[in-house]
Design a protein around this motif. Structure first.
Motif, mmCIF file in Angstrom:
data_model
loop_
_atom_site.group_PDB
_atom_site.id
_atom_site.type_symbol
_atom_site.label_atom_id
_atom_site.label_comp_id
_atom_site.label_asym_id
_atom_site.label_seq_id
_atom_site.Cartn_x
_atom_site.Cartn_y
_atom_site.Cartn_z
ATOM 1 N N MET A 89 1.055 -2.816 -7.504
ATOM 2 C CA MET A 89 1.213 -2.570 -6.068
ATOM 3 C C MET A 89 -0.143 -2.540 -5.361
ATOM 4 O O MET A 89 -0.325 -3.127 -4.294
ATOM 5 N N ALA A 90 -1.111 -1.833 -5.963
ATOM 6 C CA ALA A 90 -2.435 -1.740 -5.352
ATOM 7 C C ALA A 90 -3.112 -3.103 -5.297
ATOM 8 O O ALA A 90 -3.798 -3.441 -4.317
ATOM 9 N N LYS A 91 -2.928 -3.912 -6.336
ATOM 10 C CA LYS A 91 -3.534 -5.238 -6.377
ATOM 11 C C LYS A 91 -2.914 -6.156 -5.319
ATOM 12 O O LYS A 91 -3.622 -6.905 -4.635
ATOM 13 N N ALA A 92 -1.596 -6.084 -5.160
ATOM 14 C CA ALA A 92 -0.930 -6.912 -4.146
ATOM 15 C C ALA A 92 -1.371 -6.514 -2.741
ATOM 16 O O ALA A 92 -1.602 -7.372 -1.874
ATOM 17 N N ALA A 93 -1.503 -5.211 -2.489
ATOM 18 C CA ALA A 93 -1.964 -4.757 -1.176
ATOM 19 C C ALA A 93 -3.359 -5.289 -0.878
ATOM 20 O O ALA A 93 -3.646 -5.732 0.246
ATOM 21 N N ALA A 94 -4.243 -5.275 -1.888
ATOM 22 C CA ALA A 94 -5.596 -5.790 -1.692
ATOM 23 C C ALA A 94 -5.583 -7.288 -1.433
ATOM 24 O O ALA A 94 -6.311 -7.792 -0.572
ATOM 25 N N ALA A 95 -4.747 -8.030 -2.167
ATOM 26 C CA ALA A 95 -4.693 -9.486 -2.004
ATOM 27 C C ALA A 95 -4.208 -9.875 -0.621
ATOM 28 O O ALA A 95 -4.796 -10.740 0.050
ATOM 29 N N ARG A 151 0.840 -1.205 0.000
ATOM 30 C CA ARG A 151 0.000 0.000 0.000
ATOM 31 C C ARG A 151 0.876 1.257 0.000
ATOM 32 O O ARG A 151 0.608 2.229 -0.717
ATOM 33 N N PHE A 152 1.947 1.216 0.769
ATOM 34 C CA PHE A 152 2.888 2.349 0.815
ATOM 35 C C PHE A 152 3.531 2.566 -0.555
ATOM 36 O O PHE A 152 3.661 3.701 -1.026
ATOM 37 N N ARG A 153 3.918 1.480 -1.208
ATOM 38 C CA ARG A 153 4.542 1.589 -2.527
ATOM 39 C C ARG A 153 3.556 2.136 -3.565
ATOM 40 O O ARG A 153 3.932 2.935 -4.438
ATOM 41 N N ALA A 154 2.296 1.723 -3.464
ATOM 42 C CA ALA A 154 1.282 2.249 -4.389
ATOM 43 C C ALA A 154 1.069 3.748 -4.174
ATOM 44 O O ALA A 154 1.008 4.532 -5.132
ATOM 45 N N LEU A 190 -9.428 -2.712 -1.325
ATOM 46 C CA LEU A 190 -10.187 -3.119 -2.507
ATOM 47 C C LEU A 190 -10.790 -1.910 -3.213
ATOM 48 O O LEU A 190 -10.805 -1.824 -4.449
ATOM 49 N N LEU A 191 -11.321 -0.960 -2.441
ATOM 50 C CA LEU A 191 -11.844 0.271 -3.041
ATOM 51 C C LEU A 191 -10.748 1.035 -3.765
ATOM 52 O O LEU A 191 -10.929 1.533 -4.881
ATOM 53 N N TYR A 192 -9.596 1.114 -3.133
ATOM 54 C CA TYR A 192 -8.460 1.838 -3.713
ATOM 55 C C TYR A 192 -8.031 1.193 -5.023
ATOM 56 O O TYR A 192 -7.703 1.884 -6.001
ATOM 57 N N LEU A 193 -8.041 -0.138 -5.058
ATOM 58 C CA LEU A 193 -7.664 -0.858 -6.268
ATOM 59 C C LEU A 193 -8.587 -0.501 -7.432
ATOM 60 O O LEU A 193 -8.130 -0.156 -8.530
ATOM 61 N N VAL A 194 -9.883 -0.577 -7.187
ATOM 62 C CA VAL A 194 -10.837 -0.312 -8.269
ATOM 63 C C VAL A 194 -10.829 1.155 -8.668
ATOM 64 O O VAL A 194 -10.782 1.498 -9.855
ATOM 65 N N GLU A 195 -10.840 2.044 -7.698
ATOM 66 C CA GLU A 195 -10.900 3.467 -8.008
ATOM 67 C C GLU A 195 -9.630 3.945 -8.703
ATOM 68 O O GLU A 195 -9.670 4.832 -9.559
ATOM 69 N N SER A 196 -8.488 3.341 -8.353
ATOM 70 C CA SER A 196 -7.236 3.781 -8.956
ATOM 71 C C SER A 196 -7.172 3.451 -10.437
ATOM 72 O O SER A 196 -6.557 4.179 -11.214
ATOM 73 N N ILE A 197 -7.825 2.360 -10.839
ATOM 74 C CA ILE A 197 -7.754 1.971 -12.238
ATOM 75 C C ILE A 197 -8.945 2.471 -13.038
ATOM 76 O O ILE A 197 -8.859 2.744 -14.229
ATOM 77 N N LYS A 198 -10.099 2.629 -12.381
ATOM 78 C CA LYS A 198 -11.287 3.070 -13.105
ATOM 79 C C LYS A 198 -11.471 4.578 -13.060
ATOM 80 O O LYS A 198 -12.230 5.141 -13.831
ATOM 81 N N GLY A 199 -10.781 5.234 -12.139
ATOM 82 C CA GLY A 199 -10.900 6.679 -12.041
ATOM 83 C C GLY A 199 -12.240 7.143 -11.536
ATOM 84 O O GLY A 199 -12.670 8.255 -11.837
ATOM 85 N N CYS A 241 -12.910 -13.478 -7.864
ATOM 86 C CA CYS A 241 -11.842 -12.520 -8.157
ATOM 87 C C CYS A 241 -10.488 -12.880 -7.566
ATOM 88 O O CYS A 241 -9.499 -12.193 -7.830
ATOM 89 N N TRP A 242 -10.408 -13.932 -6.754
ATOM 90 C CA TRP A 242 -9.151 -14.258 -6.083
ATOM 91 C C TRP A 242 -8.045 -14.591 -7.074
ATOM 92 O O TRP A 242 -6.900 -14.134 -6.926
ATOM 93 N N SER A 243 -8.344 -15.396 -8.098
ATOM 94 C CA SER A 243 -7.301 -15.778 -9.054
ATOM 95 C C SER A 243 -6.739 -14.547 -9.772
ATOM 96 O O SER A 243 -5.557 -14.512 -10.104
ATOM 97 N N PHE A 244 -7.585 -13.551 -10.000
ATOM 98 C CA PHE A 244 -7.100 -12.304 -10.592
ATOM 99 C C PHE A 244 -6.220 -11.530 -9.615
ATOM 100 O O PHE A 244 -5.148 -11.024 -9.981
ATOM 101 N N LEU A 245 -6.628 -11.456 -8.349
ATOM 102 C CA LEU A 245 -5.882 -10.672 -7.363
ATOM 103 C C LEU A 245 -4.487 -11.237 -7.112
ATOM 104 O O LEU A 245 -3.541 -10.487 -6.859
ATOM 105 N N VAL A 246 -4.350 -12.575 -7.150
ATOM 106 C CA VAL A 246 -3.069 -13.191 -6.768
ATOM 107 C C VAL A 246 -2.168 -13.455 -7.970
ATOM 108 O O VAL A 246 -1.057 -13.955 -7.788
ATOM 109 N N ARG A 247 -2.629 -13.156 -9.174
ATOM 110 C CA ARG A 247 -1.780 -13.398 -10.336
ATOM 111 C C ARG A 247 -0.513 -12.558 -10.231
ATOM 112 O O ARG A 247 -0.551 -11.353 -10.018
ATOM 113 N N GLY A 248 0.629 -13.229 -10.360
ATOM 114 C CA GLY A 248 1.916 -12.559 -10.204
ATOM 115 C C GLY A 248 2.436 -12.569 -8.782
ATOM 116 O O GLY A 248 3.504 -11.996 -8.516
ATOM 117 N N LEU A 249 1.723 -13.203 -7.851
ATOM 118 C CA LEU A 249 2.160 -13.336 -6.452
ATOM 119 C C LEU A 249 2.286 -14.821 -6.134
ATOM 120 O O LEU A 249 1.342 -15.434 -5.634
#
Length: 593
Positions: A399-405, A376-379, A439-448, A497-505
């Motif tokens: 970064m935001a996705k990893a923090a949410a996961a 979250r700090f990195r995001a 989770l809110l931060y993740l969606v809002e950051s990408i959808k604006g 949505c879990w498989s999407f959140l953890v992709r790359g982790l």
């Protein structure tokens, strides 16, 4: 001795009325930003801000607070301490803060005013003014940092008290009174927490509060209510009585007892510490994955030697907090988890490895917590560049996705443990709120989109029998079924949505669901998934970020925040800052609510 209820107490009921503290003291950092009498924040537009004219160290929001606090401030020697004696304190003492010392000065003043201090009353190092002071002799003999703080603090207190105009009680051991008062504050005081920020200060209460014993599985909590200093907040007739405490402790509680002894110099004999065999929660928090079946069969298990993993974790946390390097922290912890975390492997795949962590081990929970914060700090550190010139958008989203996961798996793990041990209600409510925000931060950051524009995430929770808290004291079976319903709702949403959140982790990809922790080959974990759920879990492959994914994640965020609000209201009442924060987020999501 311990407090026990005289009669059956319903959930979410106050055990006492409002209690006025014996003494309070703001932490040093808040002395110029908050009122030293009522602890309210002094805003720039606050009228009539006043200060002590002698020491100029304490500030007040109004003349009433100044007048109410001035007698104790001056008579205790606190004012003299600021004027003449603070400069004599060692740099280390000042760095750690003087709130405990100032609270001890105020405590002694109040006890003297009410005639509760006399040579006969403290002939032995046991109690002062009804407050426990046991363990001080052991603390002084061990000669650690706490002993140095008691000795230096008592000298400073004695000098400040001698500078007063009033006479005071004299003892043959000229520092005994100050030592006991300071130690009583250290082991009896509680930090005043009025918001999600730092604790504002410390408060010391009389026996009607202080005699409630510590428990490693607490069944009660406390909250603070701001009130004018001169307002009568005397407790109603107590619903509790004092009885002898139980004796004897179980064998497998060394680490927890060592921590309590080092800080407070007492041996706990709560129900968790005397339980044999150890409770399910303790078993899971300490168990190597290969010991789960053994624990189920034999009822007890010796935790493996995992000190080196704990050292790795602490080193990583230090990289984050001390060296300001969250990236190094994430790399170190995720490497450890990737090598040691096992979920769903067959027995032959894990034989021969020294340490195998299952997802609910306490090392893993601390790792999830640290990683959620670090990502979250990195995001946040990338957010400004992303919004201003569109750079690093992929990295920002990762970064935001990893923090949410990591936030979600921490909340899901704690929910699983909470169903076996209700004392985890408070940390669970905090983790749920953090998960919802991430989770809110993740969606809002990408959808604006702002929270006002995402009302499509509304959930009715029709399956929850009491998701609203109109009934402020639900029967336990209703409370239990409501919590289970929230958990099932979170499980259902996370499956999508879990498989999407953890992709790359890689370390989280080993965990098939953040809410489901059954493991092949073990009987101690009970699966909450139906056959259909298992089929759905296997069918969900990682996909890109779609509108459907966004809607699911928004719904999951709303579910977590609503669950937090429910628990916080049960635990603290509807006007606690945690419940207020959840309410604010929910209203931001759907202003019509």
């Amino acid at each position: 001795m311990e407090m026990r209820a005289r009669e059956s107490v319903s959930m979410s009921k106050d055990l006492t009325g409002e209690i006025t503290p014996f003494a309070t003291a703001l932490h040093d950092v808040f002395l110029h930003s908050h009122c030293s009498s009522c602890f309210t924040k002094l805003l720039p537009q606050t009228p009539c801000v006043m200060s002590c004219m002698t020491c100029c160290s304490l500030r007040y929001c109004c003349s009433e607070c100044l007048r109410a606090d001035s007698v104790v401030h001056v008579s205790s020697g606190e004012c003299c301490f600021f004027v003449d004696h603070l400069k004599r304190a060692s740099p280390s003492y000042v760095t750690e803060g003087t709130s405990d010392l100032r609270a001890a000065l105020r405590l002694l003043c109040v006890l003297e005013i009410h005639g509760l201090v006399s040579p006969d009353s403290i002939n032995h190092y046991s109690r002062i003014g009804g407050l426990s002071a046991s363990g001080i002799e052991e603390a002084l003999k061990e000669g650690e940092v706490i002993a140095e703080r008691i000795l230096e603090g008592s000298l400073l207190m004695s000098s400040a008290r001698k500078s007063r105009a009033q006479t005071c009680v004299i003892f043959s051991d000229r520092l005994k009174l100050e030592k006991m008062a300071l130690w009583a504050v250290i082991i009896n005081s509680v930090e005043v927490q009025l918001s999600e920020g730092l604790a504002l200060g410390v408060a010391v209460y009389g026996p009607s509060f202080s005699w409630f014993n510590h428990s490693c599985f607490p069944s009660a909590s406390y909250r603070f209510v701001l009130a004018p200093r001169n307002e009568d907040c005397a407790s109603q007739k107590s619903k509790s009585s004092v009885v002898p405490a139980s004796k004897g402790v179980a064998a497998d509680v060394e680490a927890r007892h060592s921590d309590l002894w080092s800080k407070y110099k007492f041996i706990c004999s709560c129900r968790r510490c005397i339980a044999s065999p150890e409770p399910y929660t303790d078993l899971i928090l300490n168990c190597d994955v290969r010991d789960l079946d053994k624990a189920e069969a034999e009822g007890t298990v010796t935790p493996p030697a995992i000190e080196n993993l704990g050292d790795v974790l602490q080193q990583a946390i230090s990289e984050y907090t001390s060296n300001d390097d969250p990236e190094a922290c994430c790399d170190m912890i995720e490497t450890m988890l990737s090598n040691r975390l096992v979920s769903g492997l067959k027995q032959e795949d894990i034989s021969g490895r020294k340490h195998i962590l299952q997802p609910l081990h306490h090392i893993c929970l601390t790792a999830y917590m640290t990683l959620a914060s670090a990502y979250r700090f990195r995001a946040l550190s990338l957010e400004e560049a992303v919004r201003s010139d569109g750079e690093n958008t992929d990295e920002f989203f990762r970064m935001a996705k990893a923090a949410a996961a990591y936030s979600l798996v921490l909340a899901g793990s704690t929910h699983h443990l909470f169903l076996s041990e209700c004392s985890l209600m408070i940390p669970l409510s905090h983790f749920l709120l953090n998960t919802g925000q991430s989770l809110l931060y993740l969606v809002e950051s990408i959808k604006g989109k702002t929270r006002q524009n995402i009302s499509e995430a509304r959930l009715s929770f029709s399956s929850c029998p009491a998701s609203s808290t109109d009934n402020d004291s639900p029967p336990y079976h209703v409370f239990r079924s409501t919590c289970e319903a929230f958990g099932k709702q979170m499980l259902s949403l996370s499956l999508r949505c879990w498989s999407f959140l953890v992709r790359g982790l890689p370390c989280l990809e080993k965990i098939k669901s953040p809410m489901e922790f059954s493991m092949p080959g073990t009987t101690i974990f009970q699966s909450v998934l139906s056959e259909e759920d298992h089929a759905n879990l296997s069918a969900h492959e990682p996909v890109g970020f779609t509108e459907r994914q966004a809607g699911c994640i928004l719904s999951l965020a709303l579910c977590c925040i609503t669950y937090c609000k429910y628990l916080a209201t049960i635990c603290y009442g509807p006007h606690h800052y945690l419940a207020d924060h959840a309410k604010y987020l929910l209203e931001g999501i759907d202003p019509a609510q």
